[in-house]
Enzyme design. Structure first.
Site, PDB file in Angstrom:
ATOM      1  N   ALA A  15       0.871  -1.166   0.000  1.00 19.56           N
ATOM      2  CA  ALA A  15       0.000   0.000   0.000  1.00 19.56           C
ATOM      3  C   ALA A  15       0.920   1.231   0.000  1.00 19.56           C
ATOM      4  O   ALA A  15       2.126   1.102  -0.181  1.00 19.56           O
ATOM      5  CB  ALA A  15      -0.912  -0.038   1.216  1.00 19.56           C
ATOM      6  N   ALA A  18       4.935   2.497   2.445  1.00 17.18           N
ATOM      7  CA  ALA A  18       5.546   1.338   3.098  1.00 17.18           C
ATOM      8  C   ALA A  18       7.060   1.378   2.934  1.00 17.18           C
ATOM      9  O   ALA A  18       7.744   0.411   3.216  1.00 17.18           O
ATOM     10  CB  ALA A  18       4.983   0.055   2.518  1.00 17.18           C
ATOM     11  N   LYS A  20       8.738   1.920  -0.020  1.00 21.75           N
ATOM     12  CA  LYS A  20       9.170   1.284  -1.269  1.00 21.75           C
ATOM     13  C   LYS A  20      10.419   1.945  -1.855  1.00 21.75           C
ATOM     14  O   LYS A  20      11.362   1.273  -2.226  1.00 21.75           O
ATOM     15  CB  LYS A  20       8.059   1.348  -2.318  1.00 21.75           C
ATOM     16  CG  LYS A  20       6.947   0.345  -2.101  1.00 21.75           C
ATOM     17  CD  LYS A  20       5.966   0.372  -3.250  1.00 21.75           C
ATOM     18  CE  LYS A  20       5.208   1.678  -3.354  1.00 21.75           C
ATOM     19  NZ  LYS A  20       4.295   1.915  -2.215  1.00 21.75           N
ATOM     20  N   GLU A  93       7.525   3.006  -8.990  1.00 14.82           N
ATOM     21  CA  GLU A  93       6.188   3.318  -9.525  1.00 14.82           C
ATOM     22  C   GLU A  93       5.792   2.342 -10.632  1.00 14.82           C
ATOM     23  O   GLU A  93       5.178   2.720 -11.642  1.00 14.82           O
ATOM     24  CB  GLU A  93       6.151   4.764 -10.079  1.00 14.82           C
ATOM     25  CG  GLU A  93       6.619   5.841  -9.119  1.00 14.82           C
ATOM     26  CD  GLU A  93       5.611   6.178  -8.033  1.00 14.82           C
ATOM     27  OE1 GLU A  93       4.568   5.489  -7.940  1.00 14.82           O
ATOM     28  OE2 GLU A  93       5.886   7.111  -7.262  1.00 14.82           O
ATOM     29  N   CYS A 150      -2.085  -0.021   9.397  1.00 14.78           N
ATOM     30  CA  CYS A 150      -3.228   0.884   9.523  1.00 14.78           C
ATOM     31  C   CYS A 150      -3.120   1.611  10.869  1.00 14.78           C
ATOM     32  O   CYS A 150      -2.415   1.161  11.770  1.00 14.78           O
ATOM     33  CB  CYS A 150      -4.490   0.037   9.460  1.00 14.78           C
ATOM     34  SG  CYS A 150      -6.025   0.971   9.612  1.00 14.78           S
ATOM     35  N   CYS A 152      -5.076   1.409  13.119  1.00 15.24           N
ATOM     36  CA  CYS A 152      -5.573   0.505  14.169  1.00 15.24           C
ATOM     37  C   CYS A 152      -4.545  -0.570  14.532  1.00 15.24           C
ATOM     38  O   CYS A 152      -4.751  -1.342  15.452  1.00 15.24           O
ATOM     39  CB  CYS A 152      -6.867  -0.163  13.718  1.00 15.24           C
ATOM     40  SG  CYS A 152      -6.620  -1.382  12.406  1.00 15.24           S
ATOM     41  N   CYS A 187      -6.281  -0.801   6.731  1.00 16.00           N
ATOM     42  CA  CYS A 187      -6.640  -2.218   6.634  1.00 16.00           C
ATOM     43  C   CYS A 187      -7.957  -2.336   5.858  1.00 16.00           C
ATOM     44  O   CYS A 187      -8.638  -1.342   5.628  1.00 16.00           O
ATOM     45  CB  CYS A 187      -6.776  -2.829   8.028  1.00 16.00           C
ATOM     46  SG  CYS A 187      -8.207  -2.214   8.944  1.00 16.00           S
ATOM     47  N   HIS A 190     -11.080  -0.932   7.702  1.00 20.65           N
ATOM     48  CA  HIS A 190     -11.185   0.528   7.728  1.00 20.65           C
ATOM     49  C   HIS A 190     -11.375   1.125   6.353  1.00 20.65           C
ATOM     50  O   HIS A 190     -11.901   2.227   6.207  1.00 20.65           O
ATOM     51  CB  HIS A 190      -9.985   1.127   8.487  1.00 20.65           C
ATOM     52  CG  HIS A 190     -10.156   1.025   9.975  1.00 20.65           C
ATOM     53  ND1 HIS A 190      -9.320   0.299  10.783  1.00 20.65           N
ATOM     54  CD2 HIS A 190     -11.145   1.534  10.777  1.00 20.65           C
ATOM     55  CE1 HIS A 190      -9.772   0.371  12.039  1.00 20.65           C
ATOM     56  NE2 HIS A 190     -10.867   1.104  12.055  1.00 20.65           N
TER      57      HIS A 190
HETATM   58 ZN   LIG Z   1      -7.556  -0.556  10.445  1.00 17.12          ZN
END
Ligand SMILES: [Zn+2]
Length: 197
Positions: A15, A18, A20, A93, A150, A152, A187, A190
């Protein structure tokens, strides 16, 4: 003399945010440290620049060749490799590669025997595969997930696009250039909550 190691194609996917580009630049540094010459590519998302740059949030950066829709990567890399031997190709990319360009990169691996390491997003903000990612997932030898989390604490495998007020956007072009949109990694739960699904 030992057998030459077989070159492979790697797809590092994640995502947003991260790390990259950091991973790509670290890889480039490792090659150079061993006296080898990497060739770095990134996507030309607009026509303002002739030379690309890959930069990471922790301050590393490097010049990069640009790929456009019409770039034939196999031809271009063959030509550059004749001028100066390249020991690996690093593509940032890579979600923006076309099907044809991913195929051309497999030719770089299979005919020129140069490893190709691609870094990019798996899906867009609608949860759909990018074209480049679809064919990298299909054809790469090695798939490596770069994990991010995420808010969370769960693994973030989705990306939401938000407007300037932080509201999730549920439609629009796959690639938005400029504007006030922001991307956030979340996530799946979410992601669904944000889009009211
Ligand atoms: Zn989450």
């Amino acid at each position: 003399m030992g057998k030459q190691p077989v070159a492979q194609m790697y797809f590092y996917y994640s995502a947003m945010n991260a790390g990259k580009s950091t991973t790509l630049l670290q890889s480039s540094f490792n090659y150079q440290e061993r006296g080898m010459t990497p060739l770095i590519y990134t996507a030309a998302l607009d026509d303002r620049y002739d030379v690309g740059k890959v930069s990471s949030r922790i301050g590393l950066q490097s010049d990069a060749q640009l790929f456009r829709n019409e770039t034939n990567l196999y031809q271009e890399i063959t030509a550059l490799n004749e001028v100066e031997k390249r020991h690996c190709i690093l593509v940032d990319e890579c979600q923006f590669l076309s099907k044809q360009q991913v195929y051309q990169l497999t030719e770089v691996v299979d005919k020129l025997h140069i490893p190709v390491l691609c870094y990019g997003l798996r899906t867009d903000f609608l949860g759909e595969l990018f074209e480049g990612s679809r064919y990298l997932l299909s054809w790469a030898d090695k798939l490596i997930e770069l994990k991010t989390i995420c808010h969370c604490g769960r693994k973030a495998n989705m990306v939401i696009r938000t407007d300037e007020f932080g509201n999730a956007i549920a439609q629009g072009e796959q690639v938005a250039i400029g504007g006030n949109e922001r991307y956030v990694s979340v996530c799946r739960q979410h992601y669904k909550d944000a889009l009211g699904k």
